[in-house]
Motif scaffolding. Structure first.
Motif, PDB file in Angstrom:
ATOM      1  N   VAL A  78      -7.381 -13.604 -28.547  1.00 42.41           N
ATOM      2  CA  VAL A  78      -6.745 -12.864 -29.641  1.00 42.41           C
ATOM      3  C   VAL A  78      -5.578 -12.036 -29.109  1.00 42.41           C
ATOM      4  O   VAL A  78      -4.524 -11.946 -29.747  1.00 42.41           O
ATOM      5  N   THR A  79      -5.747 -11.457 -27.931  1.00 39.66           N
ATOM      6  CA  THR A  79      -4.669 -10.669 -27.327  1.00 39.66           C
ATOM      7  C   THR A  79      -3.450 -11.536 -27.045  1.00 39.66           C
ATOM      8  O   THR A  79      -2.316 -11.142 -27.346  1.00 39.66           O
ATOM      9  N   LEU A  80      -3.660 -12.719 -26.476  1.00 38.96           N
ATOM     10  CA  LEU A  80      -2.526 -13.596 -26.186  1.00 38.96           C
ATOM     11  C   LEU A  80      -1.804 -14.031 -27.457  1.00 38.96           C
ATOM     12  O   LEU A  80      -0.574 -14.056 -27.505  1.00 38.96           O
ATOM     13  N   VAL A  81      -2.572 -14.365 -28.484  1.00 43.00           N
ATOM     14  CA  VAL A  81      -1.935 -14.763 -29.746  1.00 43.00           C
ATOM     15  C   VAL A  81      -1.143 -13.590 -30.335  1.00 43.00           C
ATOM     16  O   VAL A  81      -0.005 -13.757 -30.788  1.00 43.00           O
ATOM     17  N   ALA A  82      -1.733 -12.399 -30.318  1.00 46.02           N
ATOM     18  CA  ALA A  82      -1.034 -11.218 -30.840  1.00 46.02           C
ATOM     19  C   ALA A  82       0.226 -10.928 -30.026  1.00 46.02           C
ATOM     20  O   ALA A  82       1.287 -10.615 -30.593  1.00 46.02           O
ATOM     21  N   LEU A  83       0.136 -11.042 -28.706  1.00 46.96           N
ATOM     22  CA  LEU A  83       1.319 -10.816 -27.867  1.00 46.96           C
ATOM     23  C   LEU A  83       2.383 -11.882 -28.104  1.00 46.96           C
ATOM     24  O   LEU A  83       3.572 -11.614 -27.951  1.00 46.96           O
ATOM     25  N   GLY A  84       1.974 -13.077 -28.481  1.00 49.27           N
ATOM     26  CA  GLY A  84       2.921 -14.142 -28.783  1.00 49.27           C
ATOM     27  C   GLY A  84       3.760 -13.860 -30.019  1.00 49.27           C
ATOM     28  O   GLY A  84       4.857 -14.392 -30.177  1.00 49.27           O
ATOM     29  N   LEU A  85       3.245 -12.992 -30.894  1.00 45.78           N
ATOM     30  CA  LEU A  85       3.993 -12.660 -32.107  1.00 45.78           C
ATOM     31  C   LEU A  85       5.240 -11.831 -31.803  1.00 45.78           C
ATOM     32  O   LEU A  85       6.222 -11.882 -32.558  1.00 45.78           O
ATOM     33  N   ILE A  86       5.221 -11.080 -30.704  1.00 47.66           N
ATOM     34  CA  ILE A  86       6.371 -10.231 -30.355  1.00 47.66           C
ATOM     35  C   ILE A  86       7.591 -11.087 -29.996  1.00 47.66           C
ATOM     36  O   ILE A  86       8.648 -10.935 -30.618  1.00 47.66           O
ATOM     37  N   PRO A  87       7.484 -12.005 -29.016  1.00 48.97           N
ATOM     38  CA  PRO A  87       8.673 -12.820 -28.743  1.00 48.97           C
ATOM     39  C   PRO A  87       9.003 -13.780 -29.889  1.00 48.97           C
ATOM     40  O   PRO A  87      10.161 -14.157 -30.063  1.00 48.97           O
ATOM     41  N   LEU A  88       8.008 -14.142 -30.700  1.00 48.29           N
ATOM     42  CA  LEU A  88       8.296 -14.988 -31.848  1.00 48.29           C
ATOM     43  C   LEU A  88       9.176 -14.243 -32.857  1.00 48.29           C
ATOM     44  O   LEU A  88      10.178 -14.786 -33.350  1.00 48.29           O
ATOM     45  N   ALA A  89       8.831 -13.000 -33.134  1.00 51.29           N
ATOM     46  CA  ALA A  89       9.660 -12.181 -34.038  1.00 51.29           C
ATOM     47  C   ALA A  89      11.042 -11.953 -33.427  1.00 51.29           C
ATOM     48  O   ALA A  89      12.062 -11.997 -34.131  1.00 51.29           O
ATOM     49  N   ALA A  90      11.075 -11.713 -32.117  1.00 54.45           N
ATOM     50  CA  ALA A  90      12.364 -11.506 -31.446  1.00 54.45           C
ATOM     51  C   ALA A  90      13.211 -12.775 -31.513  1.00 54.45           C
ATOM     52  O   ALA A  90      14.424 -12.698 -31.759  1.00 54.45           O
ATOM     53  N   ALA A  91      12.597 -13.925 -31.315  1.00 48.52           N
ATOM     54  CA  ALA A  91      13.333 -15.195 -31.376  1.00 48.52           C
ATOM     55  C   ALA A  91      13.936 -15.402 -32.761  1.00 48.52           C
ATOM     56  O   ALA A  91      15.104 -15.778 -32.900  1.00 48.52           O
ATOM     57  N   ARG A  92      13.154 -15.122 -33.782  1.00 50.53           N
ATOM     58  CA  ARG A  92      13.658 -15.261 -35.160  1.00 50.53           C
ATOM     59  C   ARG A  92      14.802 -14.277 -35.413  1.00 50.53           C
ATOM     60  O   ARG A  92      15.825 -14.634 -35.993  1.00 50.53           O
ATOM     61  N   GLY A  93      14.627 -13.042 -34.952  1.00 52.53           N
ATOM     62  CA  GLY A  93      15.680 -12.050 -35.124  1.00 52.53           C
ATOM     63  C   GLY A  93      16.950 -12.419 -34.375  1.00 52.53           C
ATOM     64  O   GLY A  93      18.062 -12.246 -34.893  1.00 52.53           O
ATOM     65  N   LEU A  94      16.809 -12.936 -33.166  1.00 57.52           N
ATOM     66  CA  LEU A  94      17.987 -13.362 -32.409  1.00 57.52           C
ATOM     67  C   LEU A  94      18.685 -14.512 -33.124  1.00 57.52           C
ATOM     68  O   LEU A  94      19.913 -14.544 -33.218  1.00 57.52           O
ATOM     69  N   TRP A  95      17.908 -15.462 -33.617  1.00 56.99           N
ATOM     70  CA  TRP A  95      18.479 -16.610 -34.317  1.00 56.99           C
ATOM     71  C   TRP A  95      19.258 -16.159 -35.557  1.00 56.99           C
ATOM     72  O   TRP A  95      20.293 -16.711 -35.889  1.00 56.99           O
ATOM     73  N   LEU A  96      18.741 -15.119 -36.222  1.00 59.74           N
ATOM     74  CA  LEU A  96      19.391 -14.605 -37.430  1.00 59.74           C
ATOM     75  C   LEU A  96      20.427 -13.515 -37.117  1.00 59.74           C
ATOM     76  O   LEU A  96      20.945 -12.876 -38.038  1.00 59.74           O
ATOM     77  N   CYS A  97      20.707 -13.296 -35.838  1.00 56.25           N
ATOM     78  CA  CYS A  97      21.705 -12.315 -35.373  1.00 56.25           C
ATOM     79  C   CYS A  97      21.363 -10.890 -35.799  1.00 56.25           C
ATOM     80  O   CYS A  97      22.234 -10.124 -36.219  1.00 56.25           O
ATOM     81  N   ARG A  98      20.111 -10.497 -35.671  1.00 54.78           N
ATOM     82  CA  ARG A  98      19.676  -9.139 -35.997  1.00 54.78           C
ATOM     83  C   ARG A  98      19.695  -8.305 -34.719  1.00 54.78           C
ATOM     84  O   ARG A  98      19.071  -8.662 -33.717  1.00 54.78           O
ATOM     85  N   SER A  99      20.372  -7.176 -34.745  1.00 54.65           N
ATOM     86  CA  SER A  99      20.537  -6.368 -33.539  1.00 54.65           C
ATOM     87  C   SER A  99      19.218  -5.809 -33.018  1.00 54.65           C
ATOM     88  O   SER A  99      19.050  -5.644 -31.808  1.00 54.65           O
ATOM     89  N   TRP A 100      18.253  -5.528 -33.883  1.00 50.85           N
ATOM     90  CA  TRP A 100      16.963  -4.972 -33.456  1.00 50.85           C
ATOM     91  C   TRP A 100      16.208  -5.919 -32.540  1.00 50.85           C
ATOM     92  O   TRP A 100      15.356  -5.488 -31.767  1.00 50.85           O
ATOM     93  N   SER A 101      16.492  -7.200 -32.624  1.00 44.01           N
ATOM     94  CA  SER A 101      15.695  -8.198 -31.906  1.00 44.01           C
ATOM     95  C   SER A 101      15.936  -8.211 -30.401  1.00 44.01           C
ATOM     96  O   SER A 101      15.099  -8.711 -29.647  1.00 44.01           O
ATOM     97  N   ARG A 102      17.045  -7.658 -29.960  1.00 41.44           N
ATOM     98  CA  ARG A 102      17.321  -7.692 -28.520  1.00 41.44           C
ATOM     99  C   ARG A 102      16.331  -6.834 -27.747  1.00 41.44           C
ATOM    100  O   ARG A 102      15.893  -7.214 -26.656  1.00 41.44           O
ATOM    101  N   GLY A 103      15.932  -5.688 -28.289  1.00 37.34           N
ATOM    102  CA  GLY A 103      14.988  -4.805 -27.594  1.00 37.34           C
ATOM    103  C   GLY A 103      13.670  -5.480 -27.271  1.00 37.34           C
ATOM    104  O   GLY A 103      13.271  -5.547 -26.098  1.00 37.34           O
ATOM    105  N   PRO A 104      12.949  -6.015 -28.271  1.00 40.44           N
ATOM    106  CA  PRO A 104      11.687  -6.694 -27.957  1.00 40.44           C
ATOM    107  C   PRO A 104      11.875  -7.908 -27.053  1.00 40.44           C
ATOM    108  O   PRO A 104      11.013  -8.205 -26.226  1.00 40.44           O
ATOM    109  N   ALA A 105      13.007  -8.589 -27.198  1.00 41.19           N
ATOM    110  CA  ALA A 105      13.251  -9.751 -26.344  1.00 41.19           C
ATOM    111  C   ALA A 105      13.436  -9.328 -24.887  1.00 41.19           C
ATOM    112  O   ALA A 105      12.884  -9.956 -23.974  1.00 41.19           O
ATOM    113  N   VAL A 106      14.195  -8.255 -24.659  1.00 40.19           N
ATOM    114  CA  VAL A 106      14.403  -7.769 -23.286  1.00 40.19           C
ATOM    115  C   VAL A 106      13.077  -7.285 -22.698  1.00 40.19           C
ATOM    116  O   VAL A 106      12.749  -7.596 -21.537  1.00 40.19           O
TER     117      VAL A 106
END
Length: 147
Positions: A62-90
């Motif tokens: 469950v922890t790994l799946v939950a942690l996978g949601l962070i880079p998944l959200a960041a990937a979507r945000g980066l794809w959509l050019c959202r500035s907030w997404s760079r922080g979680p991605a870094v």
């Protein structure tokens, strides 16, 4: 947008997504898929009885799946050019580096996975701090004038 459509008054101009930003989104997406796949694998092992500690295995899964949601959200945000997404991605890339190092120290099949993770993390960091990525996300450098 076709040539007959116009940008609404006051709306920011959309610039094309730089290849580096798309690549950074892809790196974050691959890391997200790896975490989710690892979590599903652990869960299947726990439910089929091949892992020794059921509670620990389910918690880890469950922890790994939950942690996978962070880079998944960041990937979507980066794809959509959202500035907030760079922080979680870094942060994801920085946290991946010691994990990759530990995997490389193992005397097992984890060594190739650690090498891949290390390459992904370094590549992701380079892409995320690229001036083209920063500009596409609308992030200003220190001292840069506001528009």
């Amino acid at each position: 947008m076709s040539s007959t459509e116009q940008t609404p008054v006051g709306a920011p101009e959309r610039t094309p997504r730089p290849a580096r930003l798309a690549a950074a989104a892809a790196v974050a997406g691959v890391e997200a898929l790896g975490l989710v796949a690892g979590g599903v694998y652990m869960l299947v092992r726990a439910l089929t009885g091949t892992s020794g500690d059921l509670t620990g295995a389910v918690t880890g899964a469950v922890t790994l799946v939950a942690l996978g949601l962070i880079p998944l959200a960041a990937a979507r945000g980066l794809w959509l050019c959202r500035s907030w997404s760079r922080g979680p991605a870094v942060v994801t890339q920085i946290l991946a580096l010691p994990v990759a190092w530990q995997m490389l120290q193992a005397n097992s099949a984890m060594i190739p996975a650690g090498a891949v993770l290390g390459v992904l993390a370094v590549t992701g960091l380079v892409l995320l701090v690229s001036p083209a990525t920063t500009e596409a996300l609308g992030i200003r450098r220190p001292g840069q004038d506001t528009p």
